[in-house]
Every structure is written in C-alpha cells, then in structure tokens.
Write an enzyme that holds these catalytic residues in place. Structure first.
Site, mmCIF file in Angstrom:
data_model
loop_
_atom_site.group_PDB
_atom_site.id
_atom_site.type_symbol
_atom_site.label_atom_id
_atom_site.label_comp_id
_atom_site.label_asym_id
_atom_site.label_seq_id
_atom_site.Cartn_x
_atom_site.Cartn_y
_atom_site.Cartn_z
ATOM 1 N N GLU A 1 0.808 -1.202 0.109
ATOM 2 C CA GLU A 1 0.019 -0.104 -0.113
ATOM 3 C C GLU A 1 1.047 1.219 0.182
ATOM 4 O OE1 GLU A 1 -3.795 1.860 2.301
ATOM 5 O OE2 GLU A 1 -2.359 0.484 3.202
ATOM 6 N N LYS B 1 -10.116 2.431 -2.365
ATOM 7 C CA LYS B 1 -10.414 1.927 -1.082
ATOM 8 C C LYS B 1 -11.693 2.282 -0.276
ATOM 9 C CE LYS B 1 -7.666 1.440 3.284
ATOM 10 N NZ LYS B 1 -6.458 2.115 3.844
ATOM 11 N N CYS C 1 -5.746 -2.660 2.274
ATOM 12 C CA CYS C 1 -5.492 -2.731 3.729
ATOM 13 C C CYS C 1 -6.899 -2.938 4.426
ATOM 14 C CB CYS C 1 -4.938 -1.456 3.907
ATOM 15 S SG CYS C 1 -3.797 -1.462 5.620
#
Length: 294
Positions: A40, A113, A150
């Site tokens: 990331e 995300k 994540c």
C-alpha cells in the site's frame, strides 16, 4: 499462476523507493512471475501518521506519472502489476487507489479503498474520500482479480462481494504495523488476528488470498507517537486458508509463489458455501446495528 510479492521498507526518497521496486519487479519477472503485487502507498513513506495539508502534494492523477512508470515496467517485463497510489481526483478530492496495469502497460482497472480508518498514527480519513467504485473485480490477462486495500481486509462482506462477482483471487496491498506501547504478546495477537481473518476469507470464499505489507520502522514526523514498526508478514494463502508462503516480520523480501487457480473450483465442490447461503435471510446485513430494532 506465478505471483511475485514485494515486501519493502520505504524512505523519504521517493525516487529510491520506486527504483528498488523496479529492480525487484525485474528480478521476479526473470523468475517467471506473471503477476506482481506491491504494498500500500509504496511510492513514499506512510504519510498518514500526521494530518498535514502539505502531504496532499504527494497525490497524482490517474492516469499520471506513476501509471506511466509502472505501466512501462509492466510492458518491459510482460507482467501484470498491482500498484497502490494516492489519487488526486479533483482539487480537495483524493482517494487511496489500487491500479492494475496490464502486460502491455495499459490500465486494466482501478479500485478505490472503501473502508477508511481513523486511528492514532493512521489518520486516513483526513486524506482519503471513501471509494465509490464498489467491490468489482478487475479483468486481466492472468485472471479476474479481486483487488482491495488494507483496512478492507478485515471485512468479510467485501471479500464475499468480490467472490460473488467472479474474482479468482483476493489481493490486498497493505500498510499495517505495531504500536510501540503494546506488549510483545499483544503485538503478536494483532498480527495473528490480521493473518487469520484473511485466511478466513480464503476459506469462506474458496479463493486464494495475496496480502503484501510494508516492513521496517517509520518515525512519526510530529513526535507525538513513537512511529510505526510495520510488521511485514506478507503472505499467500490457498483456497482452504493454507499458507503457501509467509514473509518475515522484519526483513525486505521478494518472493515468487505459485498458485493453482483450478484448485479453487475443486474446493468449492467439497465445500459449497455459495450454494448453501440463505440469501433471503440476510437483509439485516445492510443495517448498521440490529439490537433493539426488530
């Protein structure tokens, strides 16, 4: 599929970070990698330890300089690359975005995300607008990739939606580490929980999982905390949650891992979880909380 993972420490020297990634991609491609997954926000330090408007200068458009850079590497080495970029969509509108680059260097697709944390040393809500693309796999020459980022990795709903849309494997570029004030036992409980929940996604969906984390220590520029020791431990799990490879907690690693995608279908024949889902009874999952609301 031969998958290359790159677990790297980062410095304030963006050019050095990118060059070391390029060198690793070249070595993995030479070993036969077809897909290479990066961690990331791999171009820079993890800037979300502080809330600083100057950090928005790190963001870039997509397509932009990074997609050109990694696209050229994908084309040069004939590999698909999963990148993780700080996207400048418009003035005042930014995302934490994974971009998948095809073998010919073109953008195969992107994922913004969806779940954005806001914790001490992880002030991501200050920087990132939650994604608006949804949980949609990205079709590539090596397969249909369920790419998330994540904090998304803790949510079984996200993994399930990717699976229901035909993802052939789940991929999570990651930046997560230890809080220095926690005991060593607590730190290990957190790391094992992180690994376990993602292996659970593999089992529940009958799909391999690829997770690539940062490694190394990054100080808090504000001095308010003792910084983050990223715990590495990047791994690849098979569709029964079996660990095919797990990297070190402390060291940089580049590793080629072979995954048998055809095995997923056999596992789903043994454990037909998708067949036996009671979808007519799951409406409550779209509520924030249900106690006292019946």
């Amino acid at each position: 599929m031969k998958i290359g993972i790159i677990q790297q420490h980062n410095t304030a020297n963006r050019q050095d970070n990118c060059q070391r990634l390029a060198d690793s991609i070249a070595r993995l491609a030479a070993q036969g990698a077809e897909l290479v997954v990066l961690q990331e926000l791999h171009n820079s330090l993890y800037f979300c330890q502080v809330e600083n408007v100057d950090c928005f200068d790190l963001a870039e458009p997509i397509p932009g300089p990074s997609t050109e850079y990694y696209g050229a590497l994908a084309r040069q080495h004939g590999v698909v690359i999963v990148t993780s970029l700080f996207e400048r969509r418009a003035p005042g509108l930014y995302h934490n975005t994974a971009v998948v680059l095809e073998r010919d260097g073109s953008v195969a697709g992107k994922y913004r995300k969806m779940h954005i944390p806001d914790d001490p040393a992880y002030y991501e809500k200050f920087y990132f607008t939650p994604g608006d693309i949804g949980f949609k796999p990205i079709d590539t020459s090596v397969g249909r990739l369920g790419v998330m980022v994540c904090w998304d990795q803790w949510y079984p709903e996200a993994a399930r939606l990717m699976a229901l849309r035909g993802a052939e494997l789940l991929i999570y570029p990651t930046a997560i580490g230890y809080e220095s004030s926690d005991t060593s036992d607590e730190q290990q409980r957190q790391r094992e929980a992180w690994t376990t929940v993602q292996r659970g996604h593999a089992v529940a969906n009958g799909l391999p999982v690829v997770t690539v984390n940062r490694v190394g220590y990054e100080p808090d520029p504000s001095g308010q905390t003792r910084g983050i020791q990223f715990w590495g431990s990047s791994f690849v799990a098979g569709p029964q949650g079996e660990l095919l490879y797990r990297a070190s907690e402390t060291d940089e690693e580049e590793q080629l891992v072979e995954v048998d995608l055809a095995h997923s279908e056999q596992v789903r024949r043994w454990w037909p979880f998708l067949r036996d889902r009671r979808i007519e009874e799951y409406g409550g999952i779209t509520h924030r909380f249900l106690v006292g609301e019946d």
